[in-house]
Write a protein that holds these residues in place. Structure first.
Motif, PDB file in Angstrom:
ATOM      1  N   VAL A  28      14.536 -23.256  -8.131  1.00  0.00           N
ATOM      2  CA  VAL A  28      13.098 -22.935  -8.176  1.00  0.00           C
ATOM      3  C   VAL A  28      12.763 -21.685  -9.000  1.00  0.00           C
ATOM      4  CG1 VAL A  28      12.379 -24.148  -6.080  1.00  0.00           C
ATOM      5  CG2 VAL A  28      13.231 -21.821  -5.887  1.00  0.00           C
ATOM      6  N   LEU A  29      13.769 -20.842  -9.253  1.00  0.00           N
ATOM      7  CA  LEU A  29      13.481 -19.655 -10.054  1.00  0.00           C
ATOM      8  C   LEU A  29      14.162 -19.705 -11.425  1.00  0.00           C
ATOM      9  CD1 LEU A  29      13.735 -16.685  -7.469  1.00  0.00           C
ATOM     10  CD2 LEU A  29      11.713 -17.944  -8.188  1.00  0.00           C
ATOM     11  N   ILE A  30      15.494 -19.817 -11.404  1.00  0.00           N
ATOM     12  CA  ILE A  30      16.234 -19.694 -12.669  1.00  0.00           C
ATOM     13  C   ILE A  30      15.887 -20.826 -13.651  1.00  0.00           C
ATOM     14  CG2 ILE A  30      18.549 -19.546 -13.701  1.00  0.00           C
ATOM     15  CD1 ILE A  30      18.076 -17.207 -11.865  1.00  0.00           C
ATOM     16  N   ASP A  31      15.868 -22.056 -13.150  1.00  0.00           N
ATOM     17  CA  ASP A  31      15.617 -23.188 -14.068  1.00  0.00           C
ATOM     18  C   ASP A  31      14.266 -23.044 -14.782  1.00  0.00           C
ATOM     19  OD1 ASP A  31      18.054 -24.033 -13.294  1.00  0.00           O
ATOM     20  OD2 ASP A  31      17.379 -25.779 -12.142  1.00  0.00           O
ATOM     21  N   PRO A  32      13.164 -22.801 -14.031  1.00  0.00           N
ATOM     22  CA  PRO A  32      11.893 -22.650 -14.764  1.00  0.00           C
ATOM     23  C   PRO A  32      11.859 -21.428 -15.688  1.00  0.00           C
ATOM     24  CG  PRO A  32      11.542 -22.458 -12.377  1.00  0.00           C
ATOM     25  CD  PRO A  32      12.954 -22.855 -12.573  1.00  0.00           C
ATOM     26  N   ILE A  33      12.557 -20.346 -15.308  1.00  0.00           N
ATOM     27  CA  ILE A  33      12.558 -19.166 -16.198  1.00  0.00           C
ATOM     28  C   ILE A  33      13.230 -19.550 -17.526  1.00  0.00           C
ATOM     29  CG2 ILE A  33      13.435 -16.821 -16.565  1.00  0.00           C
ATOM     30  CD1 ILE A  33      13.284 -16.392 -13.530  1.00  0.00           C
ATOM     31  N   LYS A  34      14.343 -20.305 -17.410  1.00  0.00           N
ATOM     32  CA  LYS A  34      15.048 -20.705 -18.637  1.00  0.00           C
ATOM     33  C   LYS A  34      14.178 -21.632 -19.486  1.00  0.00           C
ATOM     34  CE  LYS A  34      19.716 -19.619 -17.418  1.00  0.00           C
ATOM     35  NZ  LYS A  34      20.990 -20.041 -16.860  1.00  0.00           N
ATOM     36  N   ALA A  35      13.384 -22.460 -18.815  1.00  0.00           N
ATOM     37  CA  ALA A  35      12.476 -23.357 -19.568  1.00  0.00           C
ATOM     38  C   ALA A  35      11.427 -22.515 -20.316  1.00  0.00           C
ATOM     39  CB  ALA A  35      11.806 -24.336 -18.613  1.00  0.00           C
ATOM     40  N   SER A  36      10.912 -21.465 -19.655  1.00  0.00           N
ATOM     41  CA  SER A  36       9.922 -20.596 -20.311  1.00  0.00           C
ATOM     42  C   SER A  36      10.557 -19.893 -21.513  1.00  0.00           C
ATOM     43  CB  SER A  36       9.429 -19.513 -19.355  1.00  0.00           C
ATOM     44  OG  SER A  36       8.626 -20.067 -18.376  1.00  0.00           O
ATOM     45  N   LEU A  37      11.797 -19.446 -21.328  1.00  0.00           N
ATOM     46  CA  LEU A  37      12.491 -18.753 -22.410  1.00  0.00           C
ATOM     47  C   LEU A  37      12.610 -19.672 -23.629  1.00  0.00           C
ATOM     48  CD1 LEU A  37      13.953 -16.179 -23.259  1.00  0.00           C
ATOM     49  CD2 LEU A  37      16.039 -17.064 -22.234  1.00  0.00           C
ATOM     50  N   GLU A  38      12.998 -20.915 -23.374  1.00  0.00           N
ATOM     51  CA  GLU A  38      13.111 -21.897 -24.464  1.00  0.00           C
ATOM     52  C   GLU A  38      11.765 -22.078 -25.157  1.00  0.00           C
ATOM     53  OE1 GLU A  38      15.631 -23.465 -26.106  1.00  0.00           O
ATOM     54  OE2 GLU A  38      16.515 -21.848 -24.926  1.00  0.00           O
ATOM     55  N   TYR A  39      10.710 -22.178 -24.329  1.00  0.00           N
ATOM     56  CA  TYR A  39       9.362 -22.380 -24.869  1.00  0.00           C
ATOM     57  C   TYR A  39       9.004 -21.239 -25.833  1.00  0.00           C
ATOM     58  CZ  TYR A  39       4.271 -22.258 -25.046  1.00  0.00           C
ATOM     59  OH  TYR A  39       2.967 -22.179 -25.486  1.00  0.00           O
ATOM     60  N   TYR A  40       9.251 -19.995 -25.382  1.00  0.00           N
ATOM     61  CA  TYR A  40       8.864 -18.858 -26.221  1.00  0.00           C
ATOM     62  C   TYR A  40       9.762 -18.723 -27.451  1.00  0.00           C
ATOM     63  CZ  TYR A  40       5.226 -17.436 -23.035  1.00  0.00           C
ATOM     64  OH  TYR A  40       4.075 -17.410 -22.308  1.00  0.00           O
ATOM     65  N   LYS A  41      11.038 -19.159 -27.317  1.00  0.00           N
ATOM     66  CA  LYS A  41      11.913 -19.107 -28.495  1.00  0.00           C
ATOM     67  C   LYS A  41      11.410 -20.093 -29.552  1.00  0.00           C
ATOM     68  CE  LYS A  41      16.251 -17.413 -26.618  1.00  0.00           C
ATOM     69  NZ  LYS A  41      17.568 -17.805 -26.093  1.00  0.00           N
ATOM     70  N   ASN A  42      11.010 -21.280 -29.096  1.00  0.00           N
ATOM     71  CA  ASN A  42      10.457 -22.273 -30.042  1.00  0.00           C
ATOM     72  C   ASN A  42       9.180 -21.755 -30.683  1.00  0.00           C
ATOM     73  OD1 ASN A  42      12.420 -24.175 -29.699  1.00  0.00           O
ATOM     74  ND2 ASN A  42      11.375 -25.187 -27.987  1.00  0.00           N
ATOM     75  N   LEU A  43       8.333 -21.131 -29.835  1.00  0.00           N
ATOM     76  CA  LEU A  43       7.064 -20.603 -30.351  1.00  0.00           C
ATOM     77  C   LEU A  43       7.335 -19.529 -31.409  1.00  0.00           C
ATOM     78  CD1 LEU A  43       3.978 -20.680 -29.936  1.00  0.00           C
ATOM     79  CD2 LEU A  43       4.224 -18.878 -28.239  1.00  0.00           C
ATOM     80  N   GLU A  44       8.299 -18.675 -31.112  1.00  0.00           N
ATOM     81  CA  GLU A  44       8.626 -17.594 -32.054  1.00  0.00           C
ATOM     82  C   GLU A  44       9.131 -18.180 -33.378  1.00  0.00           C
ATOM     83  OE1 GLU A  44      12.044 -15.133 -31.371  1.00  0.00           O
ATOM     84  OE2 GLU A  44      10.906 -13.323 -31.839  1.00  0.00           O
ATOM     85  N   ALA A  45       9.964 -19.225 -33.267  1.00  0.00           N
ATOM     86  CA  ALA A  45      10.491 -19.851 -34.486  1.00  0.00           C
ATOM     87  C   ALA A  45       9.352 -20.450 -35.310  1.00  0.00           C
ATOM     88  CB  ALA A  45      11.508 -20.924 -34.113  1.00  0.00           C
ATOM     89  N   GLN A  46       8.404 -21.069 -34.619  1.00  0.00           N
ATOM     90  CA  GLN A  46       7.258 -21.657 -35.342  1.00  0.00           C
ATOM     91  C   GLN A  46       6.408 -20.570 -35.995  1.00  0.00           C
ATOM     92  OE1 GLN A  46       4.982 -24.082 -32.666  1.00  0.00           O
ATOM     93  NE2 GLN A  46       6.729 -25.444 -32.330  1.00  0.00           N
ATOM     94  N   GLU A  47       6.236 -19.457 -35.265  1.00  0.00           N
ATOM     95  CA  GLU A  47       5.405 -18.365 -35.803  1.00  0.00           C
ATOM     96  C   GLU A  47       6.049 -17.749 -37.051  1.00  0.00           C
ATOM     97  OE1 GLU A  47       3.366 -16.967 -31.578  1.00  0.00           O
ATOM     98  OE2 GLU A  47       5.150 -15.939 -32.318  1.00  0.00           O
ATOM     99  N   ALA A  48       7.405 -17.784 -37.079  1.00  0.00           N
ATOM    100  CA  ALA A  48       8.117 -17.168 -38.200  1.00  0.00           C
ATOM    101  C   ALA A  48       7.996 -18.004 -39.470  1.00  0.00           C
ATOM    102  CB  ALA A  48       9.586 -16.992 -37.820  1.00  0.00           C
ATOM    103  N   LYS A  49       7.635 -19.301 -39.322  1.00  0.00           N
ATOM    104  CA  LYS A  49       7.572 -20.194 -40.502  1.00  0.00           C
ATOM    105  C   LYS A  49       6.429 -19.831 -41.439  1.00  0.00           C
ATOM    106  CE  LYS A  49       9.747 -24.195 -38.495  1.00  0.00           C
ATOM    107  NZ  LYS A  49       9.491 -25.387 -37.725  1.00  0.00           N
TER     108      LYS A  49
END
Ligand SMILES: Nc1nc2c(ncn2[C@@H]2O[C@H](COP(=O)(O)O)[C@@H](O)[C@H]2O)c(=O)[nH]1
Ligand SMILES: [Zn+2]
Length: 491
Positions: free
Chosen positions: A470-491
């Motif tokens: 209930v804590l770690i799994d969703p945190i890791k999902a958020s981390l992935e989300y923001y990493k993808n967002l950052e990659a898109q922003e860098a384009k």
């Protein structure tokens, strides 16, 4: 015009540079008009000019000249937002009226529309340019050196009072019904979405938490006292973007969710459970949207009375006990003296521990005891309560992204508002709070998750592996989300 008196200055507007020519005879009005034309701004728009160092400067004919490599920056604040907001408020009123006429909240379309308008309205209220002109916010304490009790507008006080009155009435009305089983179950979940509920409904849910944790029966709390207490908690939060009543609700709901997930009520006594809930509700009371660094640097009243020692958290505790001291809101009147003393110690220590300046020390202490944790050891229990509070306080990224993303936006708005005030008052500007530093939501969240949130959640999960899901799994999902967002922003 003699050539000697002609001044040329370079100004960046969005991504282009304009060169503006004027002389010492040019009036401030004419000069502002020239800036306005250069920015293609409307007559009612507000112009903000920053020098190359990022300081706000006034537009007049004594502006120092500059070179094209070091342009001033001109920002245009669009005025029409006020009209939008009025229209939105009208729309909300009309929808509320419609709801009453329909005599039912079950019309999904009306409910969806209401929610959408509410969210849009909240977003508009939190736009940075509104924070600068202070249209919607209670700006008490915003001025350096002001007293905590000074408020800037009688009107905003009146509208706040009216809002509290309306919410109180709705809360009492909604309380006559029963919270259904499905909602009670959902309330225990870490993926709970508080944005779906209006303020009065959140109060009903908090009341339900007191019942479902057996606090009402264990501490003989009268319903009228509990309701008065919750309304006092509600009234003592401010309309700031992040540290508002909804944050207190969200944190308390996460505490509740963790208590239920780890069945804490089987491991500690009811006093410990009560202390955690009171601390969650109270931990940011009367927060003015400016952090401790600002309080200390700006030498605010709070920093003065608490001698720069966690001024905000000290103050939140004081407000918390002030509320509990009111006979009509005293939900702990059944406690004997030793129990009161113990509860007070818990609540104070837990709230003080939310000062992020103590974060590393608290983490180190907890990591030391986690391997040999003893539920009969009162020091261990207190440290666990502190960790549960801290975990809940920073737990937005444990929730689904559509829920947490609004919180991240609100936090950045509050941070940037502080950065603006730091600049205006000549105080050191925290890079994370400087809207011109290039910090983005994705960068901010990635750093926070990696260095603060995930290590804390991992520590707590060591003691309670059931929390991984209930804590770690969703945190890791958020981390992935923001990493993808950052990659898109860098384009
Ligand atoms: N960059 C982020 N900072 C966050 C986030 N959630 C919390 N925080 C920081 O922690 C404190 C918590 O203490 P509080 O009692 O003031 O609520 C908060 O002020 C932020 O500085 C986050 O998601 N991202
Ligand atoms: Zn908080």
């Amino acid at each position: 015009m003699s050539n000697l008196s002609v001044k040329l200055i370079y100004v960046r507007i969005d991504n282009r540079i304009e060169c503006i020519e004027f002389d010492s005879n040019t009036s401030t009005e004419d000069l502002k008009e020239t800036f306005r034309s250069a920015a293609e701004a409307n007559p009612n728009d507000i112009l903000k000019l920053y020098n190359f160092k990022g300081n706000l400067v006034s537009i007049n004919n004594s502006l120092p000249v500059n070179i094209s490599n070091e342009p001033y920056k001109l920002q245009v604040i669009v005025k029409n937002i006020v009209d939008y907001n009025n229209e939105l408020r009208d729309l909300i009123d009309r929808i509320e009226h419609l709801e009453i006429q329909l005599n039912s909240l079950s019309s999904q379309r009306v409910e969806d529309l209401h929610l959408k308008v509410k969210h849009l309205c909240e977003k508009l209220e939190n736009l940075d340019h509104l924070s600068f002109i202070g249209l919607f916010k209670d700006t008490r304490l915003y001025m350096v050196g002001n007293s905590i009790n000074s408020k800037n507008s009688k009107n905003s006080d009146e509208s706040k009072k009216q809002k509290i009155k309306n919410v109180n009435e709705k809360f009492k009305k909604f309380s006559m019904g029963k919270v259904n089983e499905e909602t009670r179950k959902y309330l225990k979940s870490t993926s709970f979405d508080g944005w779906k509920f209006e303020d009065a409904e959140l109060l009903v849910l908090l009341q339900q938490i007191f019942y479902d944790l057996d606090l009402v029966s264990n501490f003989s709390i009268k319903l009228e006292n509990l309701q008065s207490y919750l309304i006092d908690i509600y009234s003592n939060y401010n309309d700031v973007p992040y540290h508002n009543f909804r944050h207190a609700f969200t944190v308390t709901q996460m505490i509740y969710s963790i208590i239920c997930s780890i069945k804490l009520f089987d491991l500690v006594g009811p006093l410990e459970i009560l202390a955690l809930i009171i601390a969650g509700l109270s931990h940011d009371l009367d927060h003015d949207g400016f952090n401790n660094t600002f309080q200390i640097n700006a030498q605010t009243h709070l920093a003065m009375i608490y001698n720069d020692n966690s001024p905000l958290e000290m103050y939140h505790c004081a407000v918390a006990f002030n509320i509990l001291n009111k006979p009509e809101s005293n939900i702990i009147s059944a406690l004997d003296k030793p129990s009161f003393k113990k509860l007070r110690d818990y609540v104070v220590q837990i709230i003080l521990a939310t000062d992020m300046a103590s974060h590393n020390q608290i983490m180190t202490d907890f990591q030391k005891i986690v391997q040999e944790f003893d539920f009969k050891n009162s020091t261990h229990i207190k440290k666990l309560m502190i960790i549960i509070m801290k975990m809940s306080d920073i737990s937005n990224e444990c929730r689904p992204i559509n829920v947490s993303s609004i919180w991240a936006d609100n936090l950045m708005n509050e941070f940037f508002n502080q950065g603006d005030h730091e600049k205006l008052n000549g105080l050191p500007v925290t890079p994370m709070m400087d809207r011109e530093s290039g910090i983005t939501k994705s960068k901010s969240q990635i750093g926070f998750i990696n260095f603060v949130l995930l290590p804390l959640a991992e520590s707590l999960t060591k003691l309670f592996p059931v929390l991984r899901h209930v804590l770690i799994d969703p945190i890791k999902a958020s981390l992935e989300y923001y990493k993808n967002l950052e990659a898109q922003e860098a384009k």
